[in-house]
Design a protein around this motif. Structure first.
Motif, short mmCIF file in Angstrom:
data_model
loop_
_atom_site.label_atom_id
_atom_site.label_comp_id
_atom_site.label_asym_id
_atom_site.label_seq_id
_atom_site.Cartn_x
_atom_site.Cartn_y
_atom_site.Cartn_z
N UNK A 20 0.83 -1.19 0.00
CA UNK A 20 0.00 0.00 0.00
C UNK A 20 0.87 1.25 0.00
N UNK A 21 0.44 2.18 -0.72
CA UNK A 21 1.16 3.45 -0.78
C UNK A 21 0.69 4.36 0.36
N UNK A 22 1.60 4.63 1.28
CA UNK A 22 1.27 5.48 2.43
C UNK A 22 0.81 6.86 1.98
N UNK A 23 1.45 7.41 0.94
CA UNK A 23 1.08 8.75 0.50
C UNK A 23 -0.34 8.78 -0.08
N UNK A 24 -0.75 7.73 -0.75
CA UNK A 24 -2.13 7.66 -1.27
C UNK A 24 -3.13 7.54 -0.13
N UNK A 25 -2.77 6.74 0.87
CA UNK A 25 -3.65 6.61 2.03
C UNK A 25 -3.77 7.95 2.75
N UNK A 26 -2.67 8.67 2.88
CA UNK A 26 -2.70 9.98 3.53
C UNK A 26 -3.56 10.95 2.74
N UNK A 27 -3.47 10.91 1.41
CA UNK A 27 -4.31 11.78 0.58
C UNK A 27 -5.78 11.48 0.81
N UNK A 28 -6.13 10.22 0.91
CA UNK A 28 -7.51 9.84 1.17
C UNK A 28 -7.93 10.25 2.58
N UNK A 29 -7.03 10.07 3.54
CA UNK A 29 -7.32 10.49 4.91
C UNK A 29 -7.53 11.99 4.98
N UNK A 30 -6.72 12.75 4.26
CA UNK A 30 -6.88 14.21 4.23
C UNK A 30 -8.27 14.59 3.70
N UNK A 31 -8.72 13.90 2.66
CA UNK A 31 -10.05 14.16 2.11
C UNK A 31 -11.11 13.84 3.16
N UNK A 32 -10.95 12.72 3.83
CA UNK A 32 -11.89 12.33 4.88
C UNK A 32 -11.91 13.38 5.99
N UNK A 33 -10.75 13.85 6.40
CA UNK A 33 -10.65 14.84 7.48
C UNK A 33 -11.29 16.16 7.08
N UNK A 34 -11.15 16.56 5.83
CA UNK A 34 -11.80 17.79 5.36
C UNK A 34 -13.32 17.66 5.45
N UNK A 35 -13.83 16.50 5.05
CA UNK A 35 -15.28 16.28 5.13
C UNK A 35 -15.72 16.31 6.59
N UNK A 36 -14.99 15.59 7.44
CA UNK A 36 -15.36 15.52 8.85
C UNK A 36 -15.30 16.88 9.52
N UNK A 37 -14.31 17.69 9.18
CA UNK A 37 -14.15 19.00 9.81
C UNK A 37 -15.26 19.98 9.42
N UNK A 38 -15.76 19.83 8.20
CA UNK A 38 -16.77 20.80 7.74
C UNK A 38 -18.19 20.28 7.82
N UNK A 39 -18.36 18.96 7.67
CA UNK A 39 -19.73 18.42 7.62
C UNK A 39 -19.99 17.32 8.63
N UNK A 40 -18.96 16.85 9.33
CA UNK A 40 -19.15 15.81 10.34
C UNK A 40 -18.85 14.42 9.82
N UNK A 41 -18.60 13.50 10.74
CA UNK A 41 -18.27 12.12 10.37
C UNK A 41 -19.45 11.39 9.74
N UNK A 42 -20.67 11.80 10.05
CA UNK A 42 -21.83 11.14 9.46
C UNK A 42 -21.86 11.31 7.95
N UNK A 43 -21.21 12.33 7.44
CA UNK A 43 -21.20 12.58 6.00
C UNK A 43 -20.05 11.86 5.29
N UNK A 44 -19.21 11.19 6.06
CA UNK A 44 -18.09 10.46 5.48
C UNK A 44 -18.59 9.14 4.90
N UNK A 45 -18.30 8.94 3.64
CA UNK A 45 -18.60 7.67 2.98
C UNK A 45 -17.50 7.43 1.96
N UNK A 46 -17.41 6.22 1.47
CA UNK A 46 -16.41 5.91 0.46
C UNK A 46 -16.62 6.82 -0.76
N UNK A 47 -17.87 7.02 -1.15
CA UNK A 47 -18.19 7.85 -2.30
C UNK A 47 -17.75 9.31 -2.06
N UNK A 48 -18.06 9.84 -0.87
CA UNK A 48 -17.70 11.23 -0.56
C UNK A 48 -16.19 11.41 -0.50
#
Length: 194
Positions: free
Chosen positions: A1-29
């Motif tokens: 697994x590429x750590x940098x790709x995972x970090x990029x995905x985690x960053x996207x997840x964190x942006x969603x969580x910070x602005x809209x909450x964890x309930x809005x986090x989905x694979x699609x989002x």
């Protein structure tokens, strides 16, 4: 697994969580926010819980890295205050991190995986605070002695409470007031004039 790709995905997840909450986090989002396909997200994270756990660890590691990079030359009390301020929402970056941290902490009440990360995080911070307090010289006569384990627990509870109030009721506890409350408590247990 590429750590940098995972970090990029985690960053996207964190942006969603910070602005809209964890309930809005989905694979699609997360895929949409990261500009990748759903399959790319699923390649790196087989479940949503796995993705959440990785992102939670990223928040913790980034905060701890910032704390470990602080300079203690100004003195232990000042270094302790500076480290604890990293846990408060005193600027835009820390506010986003604190929102995400609180969302993860709330979810940890029902997720054993996230609860384990939360427990390890709090245990580690408590131990570092205990060690820092234990390394301080004894106070002069007339001042109460420190009890490193107890005082570390109280400091952590104070910072957690300040963070919670600052994030959930920012007009009631703005950043300057949170920092002042922390400084007031530190002055009580570690007077600067002594």
């Amino acid at each position: 697994m590429s750590e940098s790709r995972q970090v990029k995905l985690a960053d996207a997840l964190l942006r969603i969580a910070a602005t809209r909450g964890l309930d809005q986090v989905s694979v699609r989002e997360v895929a949409s926010a990261a500009g990748v396909s759903i399959g790319a997200v699923q390649y790196y994270f087989s479940t949503k819980d796995e993705m959440l756990a990785f992102a939670f660890r990223q928040v913790v590691e980034r905060t701890r890295a910032r704390i470990s990079g602080l300079d203690a030359v100004a003195g232990r009390r000042q270094a302790l205050g500076a480290a604890l301020r990293q846990l408060l929402p005193l600027d835009t970056q820390r506010l986003a991190e604190c929102r995400v941290y609180l969302a993860f902490a709330a979810r940890a009440t029902t997720s054993p995986t996230l609860a384990a990360i939360q427990n390890a995080t709090l245990t580690g911070i408590h131990e570092e605070l205990r060690q820092t307090l234990a390394s301080l010289p004894d106070p002069p006569p007339g001042l109460p002695a420190l009890h490193p384990a107890r005082d570390a627990r109280l400091l952590l509870a104070l910072v957690d409470g300040l963070m919670f109030d600052s994030v959930t009721a920012p007009t009631a506890l703005p950043p300057a007031a949170a920092a002042e409350a922390l400084d007031t408590y530190l002055e009580r247990i570690l007077p600067s004039g002594h």
